[in-house]
Design a protein around this motif. Structure first.
Motif, short mmCIF file in Angstrom:
data_model
loop_
_atom_site.label_atom_id
_atom_site.label_comp_id
_atom_site.label_asym_id
_atom_site.label_seq_id
_atom_site.Cartn_x
_atom_site.Cartn_y
_atom_site.Cartn_z
N PHE A 140 5.87 -9.63 6.24
CA PHE A 140 4.50 -9.15 6.11
C PHE A 140 4.42 -7.65 6.34
N ALA A 141 5.07 -7.19 7.41
CA ALA A 141 5.06 -5.75 7.72
C ALA A 141 5.69 -4.95 6.59
N ASP A 142 6.80 -5.44 6.04
CA ASP A 142 7.46 -4.73 4.93
C ASP A 142 6.56 -4.65 3.70
N VAL A 143 5.91 -5.77 3.37
CA VAL A 143 5.02 -5.79 2.20
C VAL A 143 3.83 -4.84 2.42
N GLU A 144 3.24 -4.91 3.61
CA GLU A 144 2.10 -4.02 3.91
C GLU A 144 2.51 -2.55 3.83
N LEU A 145 3.68 -2.23 4.38
CA LEU A 145 4.16 -0.85 4.32
C LEU A 145 4.40 -0.41 2.88
N GLU A 146 5.00 -1.28 2.09
CA GLU A 146 5.23 -0.96 0.68
C GLU A 146 3.92 -0.71 -0.05
N LEU A 147 2.92 -1.55 0.21
CA LEU A 147 1.61 -1.37 -0.43
C LEU A 147 0.97 -0.04 -0.01
N MET A 148 1.07 0.28 1.29
CA MET A 148 0.48 1.54 1.75
C MET A 148 1.19 2.74 1.13
N ASN A 149 2.52 2.65 0.99
CA ASN A 149 3.26 3.73 0.35
C ASN A 149 2.87 3.88 -1.11
N GLU A 150 2.68 2.75 -1.79
CA GLU A 150 2.23 2.80 -3.19
C GLU A 150 0.85 3.44 -3.27
N TRP A 151 -0.03 3.07 -2.35
CA TRP A 151 -1.38 3.62 -2.35
C TRP A 151 -1.34 5.14 -2.14
N GLN A 152 -0.55 5.57 -1.15
CA GLN A 152 -0.45 7.00 -0.87
C GLN A 152 0.16 7.77 -2.03
N GLY A 153 1.05 7.11 -2.77
CA GLY A 153 1.70 7.77 -3.89
C GLY A 153 0.93 7.70 -5.19
N SER A 154 -0.20 7.00 -5.18
CA SER A 154 -0.96 6.87 -6.42
C SER A 154 -1.69 8.17 -6.73
N GLY A 155 -1.82 8.43 -8.01
CA GLY A 155 -2.51 9.64 -8.44
C GLY A 155 -4.02 9.49 -8.34
N ALA A 156 -4.70 10.62 -8.30
CA ALA A 156 -6.16 10.62 -8.18
C ALA A 156 -6.83 9.90 -9.34
N ASP A 157 -6.17 9.88 -10.48
CA ASP A 157 -6.76 9.25 -11.67
C ASP A 157 -6.29 7.80 -11.85
N ASP A 158 -5.62 7.22 -10.86
CA ASP A 158 -5.08 5.87 -10.99
C ASP A 158 -5.88 4.87 -10.14
N GLU B 136 -7.20 2.08 -11.05
CA GLU B 136 -6.82 0.68 -11.30
C GLU B 136 -5.66 0.26 -10.40
N LYS B 137 -4.69 1.13 -10.23
CA LYS B 137 -3.56 0.82 -9.35
C LYS B 137 -4.03 0.66 -7.91
N ARG B 138 -4.89 1.56 -7.45
CA ARG B 138 -5.41 1.46 -6.08
C ARG B 138 -6.23 0.19 -5.89
N GLU B 139 -6.93 -0.21 -6.92
CA GLU B 139 -7.72 -1.46 -6.87
C GLU B 139 -6.79 -2.67 -6.73
N ARG B 140 -5.69 -2.68 -7.48
CA ARG B 140 -4.72 -3.78 -7.37
C ARG B 140 -4.08 -3.80 -5.98
N ILE B 141 -3.77 -2.64 -5.44
CA ILE B 141 -3.19 -2.56 -4.10
C ILE B 141 -4.19 -3.07 -3.07
N HIS B 142 -5.44 -2.68 -3.22
CA HIS B 142 -6.49 -3.14 -2.31
C HIS B 142 -6.59 -4.67 -2.35
N MET B 143 -6.54 -5.24 -3.55
CA MET B 143 -6.63 -6.68 -3.69
C MET B 143 -5.43 -7.36 -3.02
N ALA B 144 -4.25 -6.80 -3.18
CA ALA B 144 -3.05 -7.37 -2.57
C ALA B 144 -3.15 -7.33 -1.05
N VAL B 145 -3.65 -6.24 -0.49
CA VAL B 145 -3.83 -6.13 0.96
C VAL B 145 -4.85 -7.17 1.44
#
Length: 98
Positions: free
Chosen positions: A36-54, A56-65
């Protein structure tokens, strides 16, 4: 869109106390906690690395969290419900024997 969920036919019937014990075992499992911790960390890293114009990606990450949180909450509810049932049975039995 509809989904069908199949449970394994050979899955034994469990009492609420057994469900609670199994939920507690899962929640306290080092493998579960680490995963769980690994998945949450991966999702947070993806969120932080997402571009300002992305958005949809942030929405998918939010749903996964949210789904991870819902799973953990459901396991805790299962555990606590079984513990409450067990306590209730103990109190009733105690009352009847005194």
């Amino acid at each position: 869109m509809s989904f069908e969920i199949e449970f394994t036919p050979d899955m034994p019937e469990l009492s609420s106390e057994e469900w609670a014990a199994e939920a507690q075992r899962i929640l306290e499992s080092p493998v579960f906690c680490r995963t769980f911790a690994d998945v949450e960390l991966e999702l947070m890293n993806e969120w932080q690395g997402s571009g300002a114009d992305d958005a949809e990606k942030r929405e998918r990450i939010h749903m996964a969290v949210q789904l991870l949180s819902a799973l953990r909450t459901e396991l805790r509810i299962t555990m606590e419900s079984g513990l409450i049932d067990r306590d209730r049975i103990v109190r009733i039995t105690d009352f009847q024997t005194h």
